[in-house]
Structures are given as structure tokens and as C-alpha cells.
Design a protein around this motif. Sequence first.
Motif, PDB file in Angstrom:
ATOM      1  N   HIS A  31     -17.093  43.162  50.330  1.00 29.11           N
ATOM      2  CA  HIS A  31     -18.557  42.870  49.994  1.00 29.11           C
ATOM      3  C   HIS A  31     -18.904  43.276  48.853  1.00 29.11           C
ATOM      4  O   HIS A  31     -19.244  44.463  48.725  1.00 29.11           O
ATOM      5  N   ASP A  33     -21.905  43.080  45.999  1.00 32.37           N
ATOM      6  CA  ASP A  33     -23.297  42.516  45.927  1.00 32.37           C
ATOM      7  C   ASP A  33     -23.719  42.588  44.301  1.00 32.37           C
ATOM      8  O   ASP A  33     -23.655  43.404  43.793  1.00 32.37           O
ATOM      9  N   ASP A 173     -25.889  40.254  57.030  1.00 30.39           N
ATOM     10  CA  ASP A 173     -25.830  41.343  55.902  1.00 30.39           C
ATOM     11  C   ASP A 173     -27.402  41.983  55.904  1.00 30.39           C
ATOM     12  O   ASP A 173     -28.178  41.339  55.584  1.00 30.39           O
TER      13      ASP A 173
END
Length: 222
Positions: A31, A33, A173
Amino acid sequence: MAALIAPSILSADFANLERDLAAIGTADYAHVDVMDNHFVPNLTLGLPVFERLAQVSPIPIDAHLMIADPDRWAPGYAEAGAASVTFHAEAANAPVRLARELRRLGARAGLALRPATPVEPFLDLLPEFDMLLVMTVEPGFGGQSFIDGTLPKIARAREAVSAAGLDVWIQVDGGVSRSTIERAADAGADVFVAGSAVYGAESIPDEIQTLRDLADAASHAH
Ligand code: DX5
Ligand code: ZN
């Protein structure tokens, strides 16, 4: 569906991103960001760095765009090789047009909601998306504590997805750890982002497996 674990490299060592991507090689997604210091009060990385991460990552990349004007910028992340591109509902002008464009470019399309954004206005549009991200903290920083008030929204989203027979993943999340992942899974989440919990663990592979097992056990308990 079996739980998917997506460690967030926001908690990695930014001077050693290739090494820290290799460290999560047993996870399902990495993941990433992306923050622009405008949509959120923090700044991480943009397309040039992302392109290199996509080239060296051992696992598919799940891009989480916390940026203004995703209509303009999100397709570039799909072109750069993201397996999944998630943009914020609060920032997009034409979320359906953008989701279609992301899919056309070969990426999964994700729609993210801040904790205070209701899911109801988007329920009829869910067939246009592959994933719904219910933020379980205010976006912008790692290491915050899980907001339990988001659990009913996860449950309502799961109900709508099931009722419509859709194959839309529900991701959570923020603040996801051994102590919160079961609540999220029980409410109906099936994709779990964890930053500080994974990178702060003594053994990263063990932590990934433990989170996966806890989530699977909680969702199969239904
Ligand atoms: C927060 C980011 C998250 C963050 C989660 O805005 O979207 O992906 O890395 O970090 P933890 O798991 O530490 O809450
Ligand atoms: Zn994120």
C-alpha cells in the motif's frame, strides 16, 4: 473471500524503500500512500518515485491517493503500473468517469471515504468500482488510533455489496492492528492496510500472517 493484507510503506524507512518493499514480500499488496500537502496536511511522494517503486516491488501495488484533483493525476498511477488505484470521493469531480478510465488502463478502481463521509450517496455507483476504502482514521498520518465509529459504515457497505451480488472489496486503512483487525473483519472488511503494526513488528512476515489469520477467523465466524 480470504483476507488480503496490504502493509503501508508510510511506516517504512524512506531511505530504504526497496529493502522495505522486499520485507513485505509475503503480503498481498504493497500500500503506497500518496499525499500532496493539500488534500491532507502531509507530503509523501509523487509519480517519479512511485514509478520506481512499481518497478522494484515484489508484490502488486495498491496506490492510495490522498490528493486534490485526482481526475487529473490518478490515471498516471495506473500507467505507472499500480495494480489498484484508489482516490478520494471528496476530491474527485467525476468519480465514475475516473473509475472507468482507471479500469481502461488496466488497474482496479478504488473509491475512498474519509471517516465523516457517508457511504449512502455512493451505493448505487459501487458496480463502477473494484474496491471501497473506508478510512478508519482521518487520512494523513500513520500511527493513529482506530475509529470505532466507522464500523457501522463498513457493515452497511458490506450489506449493500452482498445484496447487489457485487464483487467489490472493502478495505480498511488506519489503526489496523492485532487488537482492531477482528472488529473490522467482523463488520465486513476484507482488505486490511496496516502500517505501523507491520513495520513496527519484531518479525514482519509473522505479523502479516497473524493479521491474516485473525481477520480470516473473524470473518468466517459469521
Ligand atoms: C493514513 C494512511 C495509512 C497509514 C496507516 O492516512 O492512508 O495508509 O499508513 O498507518 P497505520 O496502520 O499506522 O495507522
Ligand atoms: Zn493509506
